[in-house]
Design a protein around this motif. Structure first.
Motif, PDB file in Angstrom:
ATOM      1  N   HIS A 269       0.869  -1.190   0.000  1.00 27.71           N
ATOM      2  CA  HIS A 269       0.000   0.000   0.000  1.00 27.71           C
ATOM      3  C   HIS A 269       0.903   1.237   0.000  1.00 27.71           C
ATOM      4  O   HIS A 269       1.704   1.407  -0.909  1.00 27.71           O
ATOM      5  CB  HIS A 269      -0.909  -0.113   1.231  1.00 27.71           C
ATOM      6  N   ALA A 272       4.835   1.441  -0.638  1.00 29.17           N
ATOM      7  CA  ALA A 272       5.426   1.126  -1.944  1.00 29.17           C
ATOM      8  C   ALA A 272       6.335   2.250  -2.453  1.00 29.17           C
ATOM      9  O   ALA A 272       7.308   1.981  -3.164  1.00 29.17           O
ATOM     10  CB  ALA A 272       4.323   0.832  -2.955  1.00 29.17           C
ATOM     11  N   LYS A 300       8.652 -15.804 -11.720  1.00 28.74           N
ATOM     12  CA  LYS A 300       7.840 -15.726 -10.502  1.00 28.74           C
ATOM     13  C   LYS A 300       8.474 -16.428  -9.302  1.00 28.74           C
ATOM     14  O   LYS A 300       8.107 -16.149  -8.158  1.00 28.74           O
ATOM     15  CB  LYS A 300       6.458 -16.298 -10.761  1.00 28.74           C
ATOM     16  N   LEU A 306       7.498  -5.765  -9.273  1.00 27.01           N
ATOM     17  CA  LEU A 306       7.934  -4.456  -9.738  1.00 27.01           C
ATOM     18  C   LEU A 306       7.177  -3.432  -8.903  1.00 27.01           C
ATOM     19  O   LEU A 306       5.962  -3.238  -9.080  1.00 27.01           O
ATOM     20  CB  LEU A 306       7.626  -4.317 -11.230  1.00 27.01           C
ATOM     21  N   GLY A 308       5.597  -0.160  -7.344  1.00 25.68           N
ATOM     22  CA  GLY A 308       5.043   1.015  -8.028  1.00 25.68           C
ATOM     23  C   GLY A 308       4.289   0.642  -9.288  1.00 25.68           C
ATOM     24  O   GLY A 308       3.876   1.512 -10.055  1.00 25.68           O
ATOM     25  N   PHE A 309       4.116  -0.660  -9.504  1.00 26.59           N
ATOM     26  CA  PHE A 309       3.347  -1.136 -10.664  1.00 26.59           C
ATOM     27  C   PHE A 309       2.188  -1.991 -10.183  1.00 26.59           C
ATOM     28  O   PHE A 309       2.323  -2.742  -9.223  1.00 26.59           O
ATOM     29  CB  PHE A 309       4.238  -1.996 -11.580  1.00 26.59           C
ATOM     30  N   GLY A 310       1.079  -1.904 -10.881  1.00 23.03           N
ATOM     31  CA  GLY A 310      -0.069  -2.744 -10.565  1.00 23.03           C
ATOM     32  C   GLY A 310      -0.969  -2.072  -9.553  1.00 23.03           C
ATOM     33  O   GLY A 310      -0.533  -1.247  -8.738  1.00 23.03           O
ATOM     34  N   ARG A 312      -5.076  -2.796  -7.568  1.00 21.81           N
ATOM     35  CA  ARG A 312      -6.297  -3.598  -7.502  1.00 21.81           C
ATOM     36  C   ARG A 312      -7.387  -3.028  -8.405  1.00 21.81           C
ATOM     37  O   ARG A 312      -8.150  -3.769  -9.013  1.00 21.81           O
ATOM     38  CB  ARG A 312      -6.776  -3.654  -6.040  1.00 21.81           C
ATOM     39  N   TYR A 357       4.100  -9.887 -20.250  1.00 22.10           N
ATOM     40  CA  TYR A 357       3.762 -10.239 -18.854  1.00 22.10           C
ATOM     41  C   TYR A 357       2.919  -9.119 -18.240  1.00 22.10           C
ATOM     42  O   TYR A 357       1.865  -9.350 -17.662  1.00 22.10           O
ATOM     43  CB  TYR A 357       5.048 -10.447 -18.034  1.00 22.10           C
ATOM     44  N   PHE A 358       3.406  -7.897 -18.375  1.00 25.28           N
ATOM     45  CA  PHE A 358       2.722  -6.750 -17.752  1.00 25.28           C
ATOM     46  C   PHE A 358       1.446  -6.392 -18.521  1.00 25.28           C
ATOM     47  O   PHE A 358       0.452  -6.004 -17.921  1.00 25.28           O
ATOM     48  CB  PHE A 358       3.674  -5.552 -17.655  1.00 25.28           C
ATOM     49  N   LYS A 361      -1.413  -8.827 -17.660  1.00 21.54           N
ATOM     50  CA  LYS A 361      -1.957  -8.639 -16.301  1.00 21.54           C
ATOM     51  C   LYS A 361      -2.424  -7.194 -16.072  1.00 21.54           C
ATOM     52  O   LYS A 361      -2.792  -6.833 -14.961  1.00 21.54           O
ATOM     53  CB  LYS A 361      -0.895  -9.005 -15.260  1.00 21.54           C
ATOM     54  N   LEU A 363      -0.737  -4.364 -15.874  1.00 22.89           N
ATOM     55  CA  LEU A 363       0.053  -3.720 -14.815  1.00 22.89           C
ATOM     56  C   LEU A 363       0.674  -2.431 -15.363  1.00 22.89           C
ATOM     57  O   LEU A 363       1.458  -2.462 -16.318  1.00 22.89           O
ATOM     58  CB  LEU A 363       1.159  -4.674 -14.330  1.00 22.89           C
ATOM     59  N   ASN A 366       1.655   2.939 -10.834  1.00 24.75           N
ATOM     60  CA  ASN A 366       0.671   3.520  -9.913  1.00 24.75           C
ATOM     61  C   ASN A 366       1.273   4.778  -9.274  1.00 24.75           C
ATOM     62  O   ASN A 366       2.410   5.147  -9.568  1.00 24.75           O
ATOM     63  CB  ASN A 366       0.207   2.485  -8.874  1.00 24.75           C
ATOM     64  N   ASP A 368       2.720   5.465  -6.685  1.00 26.04           N
ATOM     65  CA  ASP A 368       3.993   5.371  -5.968  1.00 26.04           C
ATOM     66  C   ASP A 368       5.203   5.314  -6.890  1.00 26.04           C
ATOM     67  O   ASP A 368       6.332   5.436  -6.424  1.00 26.04           O
ATOM     68  CB  ASP A 368       3.988   4.123  -5.068  1.00 26.04           C
TER      69      ASP A 368
HETATM   70  N1  ACO Z   1       4.999  -6.918 -10.307  1.00 30.60           N
HETATM   71  C1  ACO Z   1       4.875  -8.152 -10.850  1.00 30.60           C
HETATM   72  N2  ACO Z   1       3.751  -8.868 -10.908  1.00 30.60           N
HETATM   73  C2  ACO Z   1       2.658  -8.296 -10.372  1.00 30.60           C
HETATM   74  C3  ACO Z   1       2.678  -7.015  -9.771  1.00 30.60           C
HETATM   75  C4  ACO Z   1       3.913  -6.313  -9.757  1.00 30.60           C
HETATM   76  N3  ACO Z   1       3.998  -5.101  -9.222  1.00 30.60           N
HETATM   77  N4  ACO Z   1       1.456  -6.711  -9.320  1.00 30.60           N
HETATM   78  C5  ACO Z   1       0.686  -7.758  -9.611  1.00 30.60           C
HETATM   79  N5  ACO Z   1       1.410  -8.727 -10.246  1.00 30.60           N
HETATM   80  C6  ACO Z   1       0.914 -10.009 -10.773  1.00 30.60           C
HETATM   81  C7  ACO Z   1       0.726 -11.037  -9.663  1.00 30.60           C
HETATM   82  O1  ACO Z   1       1.868 -11.830  -9.507  1.00 30.60           O
HETATM   83  C8  ACO Z   1      -0.461 -11.806 -10.182  1.00 30.60           C
HETATM   84  O2  ACO Z   1      -0.012 -12.711 -11.159  1.00 30.60           O
HETATM   85  P1  ACO Z   1      -0.746 -14.156 -11.378  1.00 30.60           P
HETATM   86  O3  ACO Z   1      -2.112 -13.823 -11.873  1.00 30.60           O
HETATM   87  O4  ACO Z   1       0.122 -14.834 -12.365  1.00 30.60           O
HETATM   88  O5  ACO Z   1      -0.743 -14.817 -10.041  1.00 30.60           O
HETATM   89  C9  ACO Z   1      -1.323 -10.770 -10.892  1.00 30.60           C
HETATM   90  O6  ACO Z   1      -0.394  -9.745 -11.296  1.00 30.60           O
HETATM   91  C10 ACO Z   1      -2.388 -10.155 -10.006  1.00 30.60           C
HETATM   92  O7  ACO Z   1      -1.769  -9.731  -8.797  1.00 30.60           O
HETATM   93  P2  ACO Z   1      -2.501  -9.657  -7.400  1.00 30.60           P
HETATM   94  O8  ACO Z   1      -1.497  -9.572  -6.326  1.00 30.60           O
HETATM   95  O9  ACO Z   1      -3.512 -10.749  -7.323  1.00 30.60           O
HETATM   96  O10 ACO Z   1      -3.271  -8.296  -7.600  1.00 30.60           O
HETATM   97  P3  ACO Z   1      -3.879  -7.411  -6.442  1.00 30.60           P
HETATM   98  O11 ACO Z   1      -4.923  -6.597  -7.068  1.00 30.60           O
HETATM   99  O12 ACO Z   1      -4.263  -8.265  -5.294  1.00 30.60           O
HETATM  100  O13 ACO Z   1      -2.642  -6.529  -5.974  1.00 30.60           O
HETATM  101  C11 ACO Z   1      -1.091  -4.770  -5.680  1.00 30.60           C
HETATM  102  C12 ACO Z   1      -2.494  -5.187  -6.206  1.00 30.60           C
HETATM  103  C13 ACO Z   1      -0.933  -5.236  -4.239  1.00 30.60           C
HETATM  104  C14 ACO Z   1      -0.997  -3.265  -5.731  1.00 30.60           C
HETATM  105  C15 ACO Z   1      -0.015  -5.420  -6.580  1.00 30.60           C
HETATM  106  O14 ACO Z   1      -0.166  -5.002  -7.913  1.00 30.60           O
HETATM  107  C16 ACO Z   1       1.399  -5.126  -6.069  1.00 30.60           C
HETATM  108  O15 ACO Z   1       1.892  -5.851  -5.201  1.00 30.60           O
HETATM  109  N6  ACO Z   1       2.082  -4.063  -6.624  1.00 30.60           N
HETATM  110  C17 ACO Z   1       3.380  -3.676  -6.145  1.00 30.60           C
HETATM  111  C18 ACO Z   1       3.254  -2.878  -4.855  1.00 30.60           C
HETATM  112  C19 ACO Z   1       2.728  -1.478  -5.108  1.00 30.60           C
HETATM  113  O16 ACO Z   1       3.168  -0.760  -5.994  1.00 30.60           O
HETATM  114  N7  ACO Z   1       1.769  -1.095  -4.260  1.00 30.60           N
HETATM  115  C20 ACO Z   1       1.166   0.226  -4.304  1.00 30.60           C
HETATM  116  C21 ACO Z   1      -0.256   0.136  -4.736  1.00 30.60           C
HETATM  117  S1  ACO Z   1      -0.944   1.710  -4.950  1.00 30.60           S
HETATM  118  C22 ACO Z   1      -1.226   2.271  -3.385  1.00 30.60           C
HETATM  119  O17 ACO Z   1      -1.528   1.578  -2.464  1.00 30.60           O
HETATM  120  C23 ACO Z   1      -1.065   3.645  -3.190  1.00 30.60           C
END
Ligand code: ACO
Length: 452
Positions: A269, A272, A300, A306, A308-310, A312, A357-358, A361, A363, A366, A368
């Motif tokens: 959260h 990050a 994996k 990564l 700052g990427f991805g 919910r 990959y990205f 999914k 990704l 974000n 951060d």
């Molecule tokens: N790098 C690599 N792979 C990723 C990433 C990432 N940053 N984020 C998600 N994935 C992959 C997961 O491995 C998963 O793969 P799979 O389907 O093969 O198992 C798929 O993408 C979905 O990931 P989940 O963890 O199920 O997605 P969720 O919505 O639960 O998680 C989260 C969201 C926690 C933000 C995640 O993307 C992450 O960990 N990102 C990195 C941390 C980050 O930047 N957090 C800040 C979020 S913004 C904020 O809070 C202000």
């Protein structure tokens, strides 16, 4: 909230029964299926770990369209607010639902200014911490401790008490964060100065010392204010849901906001932004280049994400990241310096956005991803990144808390569970029980030694 004509039918094939569920339409975004009476009617719960498909409340504050990359505060696009408004104006908007008139704005700013000072006893709380304590750890403790100072306004059911508590928390958060920073540095605390506005005051409390005049850099202040705006609210994220859950028991707001800060700290959260800079430093200081690093993430088995990427909710570019990327580029241009970190970040972004990959999914960067680079350029140390996020998010937590308490459908949060543990075991006296395995004994020994 309009009741939609849409109805849903749940069919229990085993019992050959049908249940009718109402649909509810919001003003925009996905409709919801009202399952509030489901258990009573069917004896069934729904199962949704992490709440990926659950609307936990009805809110008018913030809207996100994750597919299109849209974020609205009270209906206003985030880009417009970030480029034209100020944090306190946005705070008023989030709290009261509309932008303030000129006189309301002035009054609100004055109220907040007049609450920025902390009770002097609070400084002794800081002195109880180790100097190397993380500022987030200090903030959790100190914000929670404020509940012990305001017995005059802790009646949560009184709207006036709620309002004064929100003003106090909003006003004191920068003071607390700056004190945590100063304590960490071993420098004297700097009191807030009411001649400054909210963000200037924060910079003053962080960077001024009693020995020198300190001139506030207006460009830095503008960027910091924009950072606060961009972090101000984000609907039902983990920390906001934590604040709502804590508040649903009618706990006092200081305790609730302290719970929110705790939740924000995690690296999935708000933590990050710190993790992004650590990741970039690691790439910079090792033999890895961005391409190798992306490969490491894709493998994996390494369990490296990564940072700052991805997201919910966002399955496209986070609109806050777009604003921050632009501000970061403009700042370095203005300062006429090249940032190795920005170069690495941009290269990572380019590679990731081209990579299957990205892409598969969805990704994207974000909020951060660029905020850490920007904060570092303003002279903010890494450990202060998440406290700055917490300052910005405070108004979101407070607005959502107030909205919850004032909601006619307000109830204590009490989710249920799918129980998969054992049942009907018979109690055995300790002498009759099996010996613990060797691993458990080793673990106990290690825990015991660590606690010495
Ligand atoms: N790098 C690599 N792979 C990723 C990433 C990432 N940053 N984020 C998600 N994935 C992959 C997961 O491995 C998963 O793969 P799979 O389907 O093969 O198992 C798929 O993408 C979905 O990931 P989940 O963890 O199920 O997605 P969720 O919505 O639960 O998680 C989260 C969201 C926690 C933000 C995640 O993307 C992450 O960990 N990102 C990195 C941390 C980050 O930047 N957090 C800040 C979020 S913004 C904020 O809070 C202000």
């Amino acid at each position: 909230m309009n009741k939609d004509k849409k109805r849903f039918t749940l069919i229990d094939n085993e019992l050959k029964k049908e249940y009718q569920l109402d649909g509810i339409k919001g003003s925009t975004g996905p409709d919801v299926i009202n399952i509030a009476g489901l258990y009573k009617e069917t004896g069934l719960f729904t199962y949704d770990p992490g709440f990926t498909s659950t609307a936990a409340c009805n809110s008018k504050i913030t809207f996100i369209d994750g597919e299109k990359g849209i974020l609205l505060y009270r209906g206003y696009p985030i880009e417009e607010l970030a480029n034209n408004s100020s944090y306190l104006e946005v705070s008023y908007l989030l709290m009261h639902g509309e932008l303030p008139s000129e006189s309301d704005k002035k009054e609100f700013e004055n109220t907040i200014r007049n609450h920025s000072l902390l009770n002097e006893q609070i400084s002794y709380f800081f002195r109880g911490f180790r100097r190397d304590a993380h500022p987030m750890a200090m903030m959790i403790g100190v914000v929670g401790a404020l509940s012990a100072f305001y017995h005059d306004s802790l009646n949560i059911e009184d709207p006036e008490h709620r309002m004064i508590s929100t003003h106090r928390i909003l006003a004191k958060m920068p003071t607390i964060a700056a004190m945590a920073f100063k304590y960490h540095l071993g420098q004297p605390f700097m009191y807030p100065l009411n001649k400054y506005d909210y963000t200037d005051n924060f910079l003053h409390m962080c960077f001024a010392t009693p020995t020198e005049d300190y001139e506030i850099n207006q460009l830095y202040s503008k960027i910091m204010d924009q950072i606060f705006i961009l972090h101000a609210d984000h609907e039902q994220n983990a920390s906001t849901s934590t604040v709502r859950t804590a508040g649903s028991s009618l706990a006092n707001p200081y305790a609730c906001i302290s719970a929110g800060i705790s939740s924000l700290w995690g690296k999935s959260h708000g933590g990050a932004n710190e993790a992004v800079i650590n990741m970039i430093d690691e790439i910079n200081n090792s033999n890895l280049n961005p391409k190798n690093f992306i490969d490491e993430v894709k493998n994996k088995k390494n369990k490296i994400r990564l940072m700052g990427f991805g997201h919910r909710v966002y399955k496209s570019y986070d609109p806050r990241a777009k604003v921050l990327k632009k501000s970061t580029e403009e700042l370095f241009k203005e300062l006429k310096i090249k940032s190795k970190e920005l170069e690495i970040a941009k290269e990572i972004e380019e590679l990731a956005l081209e990579d299957d990959y990205f892409k598969e999914k969805s990704l994207y960067p974000n909020v951060d991803f660029y905020s850490g680079i920007l904060l570092k350029a303003l002279g903010i140390p890494t450990t202060m990144f998440t406290p700055i996020f917490a300052i910005g998010r405070t108004i979101g937590w407070l607005s959502q808390w107030k909205e919850m308490i004032e909601d006619k459908e307000f109830k204590i949060t009490r989710p249920r569970q799918l129980y998969s543990g054992e049942i009907n075991k018979n109690y055995k006296k300790v002498v009759e029980r099996e010996k613990k395995s060797i691993f458990n004994l080793l673990w106990l020994k290690k825990t015991f030694l660590n606690n010495q």
